[in-house]
Design an enzyme around this catalytic site. Structure first.
Site, PDB file in Angstrom:
ATOM      1  N   THR A  28      73.234 -49.501   4.219  1.00  0.00           N
ATOM      2  CA  THR A  28      74.425 -49.021   4.923  1.00  0.00           C
ATOM      3  C   THR A  28      75.677 -49.833   4.573  1.00  0.00           C
ATOM      4  O   THR A  28      76.729 -49.246   4.327  1.00  0.00           O
ATOM      5  CB  THR A  28      74.188 -49.024   6.456  1.00  0.00           C
ATOM      6  OG1 THR A  28      72.965 -48.340   6.718  1.00  0.00           O
ATOM      7  CG2 THR A  28      75.312 -48.343   7.196  1.00  0.00           C
ATOM      8  N   HIS A 120      58.958 -44.815  -2.021  1.00  0.00           N
ATOM      9  CA  HIS A 120      59.384 -43.424  -2.192  1.00  0.00           C
ATOM     10  C   HIS A 120      59.950 -43.184  -3.588  1.00  0.00           C
ATOM     11  O   HIS A 120      60.683 -42.226  -3.807  1.00  0.00           O
ATOM     12  CB  HIS A 120      60.404 -43.052  -1.123  1.00  0.00           C
ATOM     13  CG  HIS A 120      59.856 -43.078   0.281  1.00  0.00           C
ATOM     14  ND1 HIS A 120      59.857 -41.984   1.114  1.00  0.00           N
ATOM     15  CD2 HIS A 120      59.264 -44.063   0.993  1.00  0.00           C
ATOM     16  CE1 HIS A 120      59.291 -42.298   2.273  1.00  0.00           C
ATOM     17  NE2 HIS A 120      58.926 -43.570   2.225  1.00  0.00           N
ATOM     18  N   CYS A 128      59.760 -36.319 -17.412  1.00  0.00           N
ATOM     19  CA  CYS A 128      59.462 -34.960 -17.858  1.00  0.00           C
ATOM     20  C   CYS A 128      58.188 -34.485 -17.169  1.00  0.00           C
ATOM     21  O   CYS A 128      57.183 -35.195 -17.141  1.00  0.00           O
ATOM     22  CB  CYS A 128      59.288 -34.923 -19.373  1.00  0.00           C
ATOM     23  SG  CYS A 128      58.691 -33.319 -19.972  1.00  0.00           S
ATOM     24  N   VAL A 237      73.106 -56.722   9.682  1.00  0.00           N
ATOM     25  CA  VAL A 237      72.036 -57.140   8.780  1.00  0.00           C
ATOM     26  C   VAL A 237      72.523 -58.162   7.743  1.00  0.00           C
ATOM     27  O   VAL A 237      71.793 -59.095   7.383  1.00  0.00           O
ATOM     28  CB  VAL A 237      71.367 -55.895   8.133  1.00  0.00           C
ATOM     29  CG1 VAL A 237      72.267 -55.237   7.115  1.00  0.00           C
ATOM     30  CG2 VAL A 237      70.051 -56.241   7.526  1.00  0.00           C
TER      31      VAL A 237
HETATM   32 ZN    ZN Z   1      58.704 -33.837 -22.286  1.00  0.00          ZN
END
Ligand code: ZN
Length: 249
Positions: A28, A120, A128, A237
């Site tokens: 943030t 994540h 690809c 923070v």
């Molecule tokens: Zn490729």
């Protein structure tokens, strides 16, 4: 300097292993808007959870990439802030073993954190979907803007996708395994800027606690683990991390 920070510093000093678990709140101060809040301009009336979904990538890649190319542009301009730098300093001084993050903004990587688990994924690389070749952030933006429909494609002809976990997808098992292992071995888990509501990341502090480690929460607003926290901080923070670094000097 607050007493809690002094006590936390003592605990970190005597700990064999310390890991940080970070969420949106650490970014943030870099000016990153919360992904879950409504967008601006073109995407004002669009729910990111609906567009950044694996079904949209597969069924309407032009729509998906129109959204994601703009997201890449926004995030690429953002720089690490002193909270990211404080964690780099703790790692360099041997006081922090790893950072586990829920963020995809690649700011821990840009700051220089060495031991990093990105639960994540990250916007830093795309890949690809046919041959698996990875493509860096700069290049995928060029490929997207240079293609007729805005969808970046590999030289093999395959479609390129961001290296992040999309809505509707599972977390990468290797990252999750590594994070669980780190949490299990930690004497202190420092939860920074995470509301600790999104699982499985939210379960990691309890892994640490169950093995006798301590939970430190440095997050504004309530979290479901507040009652389990050994140290609870809820201010700015950047200020709190800089105070912690100073207390450990
Ligand atoms: Zn490729």
């Amino acid at each position: 300097m607050t007493e809690v920070i002094e006590e936390l510093a003592d605990r970190i000093r005597s700990a064999g292993s310390v890991v940080a678990l970070t969420g949106a709140g650490i970014s943030t101060p870099s000016g990153i808007p919360d992904f879950r809040t409504p967008g601006t301009g073109l995407w004002e009336n669009v729910n990111p959870m609906e567009v950044a979904h694996v079904d949209v990538l597969l069924n309407d890649p032009a729509m998906f990439w129109a959204f994601y190319a703009e997201r890449f542009t926004t995030l690429q301009a953002v720089k690490p802030n002193p909270a990211h730098m404080a964690l780099v300093e703790l790692e360099q001084r041997g006081l922090l073993d790893a950072v586990i993050t829920q963020n995809v903004d690649r700011l821990h990587f840009a700051a220089g954190t060495q031991e990093l688990v990105e639960l994540h994924g990250t916007i830093q690389t795309s890949r690809c979907m046919t041959c698996g070749t990875t493509v860096e952030l700069d290049e995928v933006r060029e490929l997207a803007s240079g293609s007729g429909d805005g969808v970046p494609r590999c030289i093999c002809g395959g479609m390129i996708r961001p290296g992040v976990v999309l809505f509707g997808e599972m977390l990468p098992q290797d990252a999750l395994f590594k994070a669980s292992q780190l949490a299990a071995e930690a004497d202190v888990i420092l939860c920074i800027g995470s509301s600790l509501e999104v699982h499985p990341a939210a379960g990691l502090p309890q892994v640490t606690k169950a093995r006798g480690g301590a939970i430190a929460i440095m997050t504004q607003g309530p979290t479901p683990l507040d009652a389990d926290a050994d140290f609870r901080l809820g201010g700015d923070v950047v200020v709190e991390l800089e105070q912690l670094v100073a207390a450990l000097a």
